[in-house]
Design a protein around this motif. Structure first.
Motif, mmCIF file in Angstrom:
data_model
loop_
_atom_site.group_PDB
_atom_site.id
_atom_site.type_symbol
_atom_site.label_atom_id
_atom_site.label_comp_id
_atom_site.label_asym_id
_atom_site.label_seq_id
_atom_site.Cartn_x
_atom_site.Cartn_y
_atom_site.Cartn_z
ATOM 1 N N TYR A 1 26.753 25.260 18.541
ATOM 2 C CA TYR A 1 26.413 25.098 17.130
ATOM 3 C C TYR A 1 25.229 26.006 16.872
ATOM 4 O O TYR A 1 24.315 26.085 17.696
ATOM 5 C CB TYR A 1 26.083 23.631 16.833
ATOM 6 C CG TYR A 1 25.895 23.328 15.374
ATOM 7 C CD1 TYR A 1 26.930 23.523 14.467
ATOM 8 C CD2 TYR A 1 24.691 22.835 14.895
ATOM 9 C CE1 TYR A 1 26.769 23.225 13.124
ATOM 10 C CE2 TYR A 1 24.527 22.535 13.551
ATOM 11 C CZ TYR A 1 25.570 22.745 12.675
ATOM 12 O OH TYR A 1 25.397 22.447 11.346
ATOM 13 N N GLU B 1 29.398 21.482 2.838
ATOM 14 C CA GLU B 1 30.099 20.370 3.471
ATOM 15 C C GLU B 1 31.238 20.843 4.364
ATOM 16 O O GLU B 1 31.958 20.044 4.936
ATOM 17 C CB GLU B 1 30.636 19.420 2.405
ATOM 18 C CG GLU B 1 31.684 20.037 1.502
ATOM 19 C CD GLU B 1 32.119 19.092 0.400
ATOM 20 O OE1 GLU B 1 33.310 18.760 0.364
ATOM 21 O OE2 GLU B 1 31.276 18.708 -0.413
ATOM 22 N N HIS B 2 31.403 22.149 4.511
ATOM 23 C CA HIS B 2 32.492 22.699 5.299
ATOM 24 C C HIS B 2 31.974 23.187 6.650
ATOM 25 O O HIS B 2 30.967 23.878 6.719
ATOM 26 C CB HIS B 2 33.164 23.851 4.557
ATOM 27 C CG HIS B 2 34.354 24.392 5.261
ATOM 28 N ND1 HIS B 2 35.581 23.765 5.220
ATOM 29 C CD2 HIS B 2 34.507 25.471 6.049
ATOM 30 C CE1 HIS B 2 36.447 24.456 5.947
ATOM 31 N NE2 HIS B 2 35.812 25.491 6.454
ATOM 32 N N TYR B 3 32.673 22.814 7.709
ATOM 33 C CA TYR B 3 32.364 23.299 9.048
ATOM 34 C C TYR B 3 33.464 24.266 9.450
ATOM 35 O O TYR B 3 34.648 23.998 9.238
ATOM 36 C CB TYR B 3 32.328 22.154 10.063
ATOM 37 C CG TYR B 3 31.121 21.260 9.932
ATOM 38 C CD1 TYR B 3 30.028 21.418 10.778
ATOM 39 C CD2 TYR B 3 31.074 20.263 8.970
ATOM 40 C CE1 TYR B 3 28.914 20.599 10.669
ATOM 41 C CE2 TYR B 3 29.961 19.435 8.857
ATOM 42 C CZ TYR B 3 28.892 19.609 9.708
ATOM 43 O OH TYR B 3 27.797 18.796 9.592
ATOM 44 N N SER C 1 36.583 20.131 6.435
ATOM 45 C CA SER C 1 35.568 19.591 5.531
ATOM 46 C C SER C 1 35.519 18.069 5.697
ATOM 47 O O SER C 1 36.236 17.345 5.001
ATOM 48 C CB SER C 1 35.885 19.959 4.078
ATOM 49 O OG SER C 1 35.811 21.343 3.897
ATOM 50 N N GLY D 1 38.803 25.640 10.150
ATOM 51 C CA GLY D 1 37.723 24.881 9.554
ATOM 52 C C GLY D 1 38.167 23.500 9.128
ATOM 53 O O GLY D 1 39.359 23.184 9.115
ATOM 54 N N THR E 1 28.391 13.611 12.179
ATOM 55 C CA THR E 1 29.505 14.533 11.970
ATOM 56 C C THR E 1 29.541 15.610 13.038
ATOM 57 O O THR E 1 30.608 15.945 13.562
ATOM 58 C CB THR E 1 29.434 15.160 10.568
ATOM 59 O OG1 THR E 1 29.436 14.105 9.601
ATOM 60 C CG2 THR E 1 30.600 16.088 10.305
ATOM 61 N N LEU E 2 28.407 16.147 13.397
ATOM 62 C CA LEU E 2 28.370 17.173 14.432
ATOM 63 C C LEU E 2 28.876 16.627 15.759
ATOM 64 O O LEU E 2 29.734 17.234 16.409
ATOM 65 C CB LEU E 2 26.948 17.717 14.583
ATOM 66 C CG LEU E 2 26.776 18.882 15.540
ATOM 67 C CD1 LEU E 2 27.633 20.075 15.136
ATOM 68 C CD2 LEU E 2 25.316 19.275 15.611
ATOM 69 N N SER F 1 24.791 14.214 9.087
ATOM 70 C CA SER F 1 24.898 15.491 9.801
ATOM 71 C C SER F 1 24.994 15.276 11.305
ATOM 72 O O SER F 1 25.835 15.888 11.975
ATOM 73 C CB SER F 1 23.698 16.383 9.474
ATOM 74 O OG SER F 1 23.730 16.759 8.135
ATOM 75 N N THR G 1 29.948 26.480 12.859
ATOM 76 C CA THR G 1 28.965 26.775 11.824
ATOM 77 C C THR G 1 29.168 25.819 10.660
ATOM 78 O O THR G 1 30.198 25.159 10.549
ATOM 79 C CB THR G 1 29.082 28.225 11.323
ATOM 80 O OG1 THR G 1 30.398 28.434 10.815
ATOM 81 C CG2 THR G 1 28.787 29.223 12.435
ATOM 82 N N LYS G 2 28.197 25.770 9.770
ATOM 83 C CA LYS G 2 28.266 24.871 8.629
ATOM 84 C C LYS G 2 27.883 25.623 7.371
ATOM 85 O O LYS G 2 26.928 26.386 7.353
ATOM 86 C CB LYS G 2 27.321 23.689 8.833
ATOM 87 C CG LYS G 2 27.373 22.644 7.732
ATOM 88 C CD LYS G 2 26.477 21.478 8.087
ATOM 89 C CE LYS G 2 26.596 20.346 7.103
ATOM 90 N NZ LYS G 2 25.945 20.573 5.837
ATOM 91 N N ASP G 3 28.651 25.396 6.317
ATOM 92 C CA ASP G 3 28.356 25.955 5.009
ATOM 93 C C ASP G 3 28.567 24.843 3.990
ATOM 94 O O ASP G 3 29.705 24.516 3.655
ATOM 95 C CB ASP G 3 29.270 27.142 4.712
ATOM 96 C CG ASP G 3 28.964 27.798 3.379
ATOM 97 O OD1 ASP G 3 27.901 27.527 2.797
ATOM 98 O OD2 ASP G 3 29.810 28.590 2.906
#
Length: 151
Positions: free
Chosen positions: A124, A48-50, A73, A71, A96-97, A93, A44-46
């Motif tokens: 994801y 800049e933190h995954y 970042s 997690g 990074t994913l 995005s 999940t993403k919040d």
């Protein structure tokens, strides 16, 4: 397109999170594998933190439900003005994913090699595919009627 300096900064953040993440993965391996059908790594993403929540999918009734989480970042060393703007956010995005999927598999393989026999998948929250962590191949959910585990 992401400049090499941006990719290098993402790698720096991933390298710094490596010890903590592999520690959490070792905890996962301490959980009895008996009865587990597969592990789902839910990314999940919040901002800049995954974050990753790992769910053992259990097929034996009465087994204690256990999950772990960790997690990272990846944008820690990149100014928000560089990655979070209309011109760059999609490129950062997407890169990074894809990089996180590979990095999580790399972390698991560094802890236990390819000897981890239980199927493992990464998903994801807003895409219609999973990656099989053993083969590093994508599985489209629509190919299996929305459910990816075949008996």
């Amino acid at each position: 397109m992401i400049p090499n300096s941006g990719k290098d900064k993402i790698e720096q953040a991933l390298n710094e999170a490596y010890d903590e993440v592999t520690h959490e993965i070792k905890k996962l391996l301490e959980i009895s594998q008996e009865g587990n059908r597969f592990y789902l790594f839910d990314l999940t993403k919040d901002g800049e933190h995954y974050g990753v929540q790992v769910y053992p999918m259990v097929s034996i009734d009465g087994m204690e439900y256990i999950s772990i989480s960790f997690g990272v970042s990846p944008f820690t060393y990149i100014p928000e003005t560089e990655w979070c703007n209309d011109d760059n956010i999609d490129s950062y995005s997407d890169y990074t994913l894809d990089r996180l999927f590979d990095w999580i598999v790399d972390c698991i393989e560094s802890v236990c090699g390819k000897e981890f026999l239980i199927p493992c998948y990464i998903s994801y929250y807003d895409i219609d595919r999973l990656i099989d962590m053993h083969t590093r191949e994508w599985i489209l959910l629509e190919d299996n009627g929305g459910f990816f585990y075949n008996e």
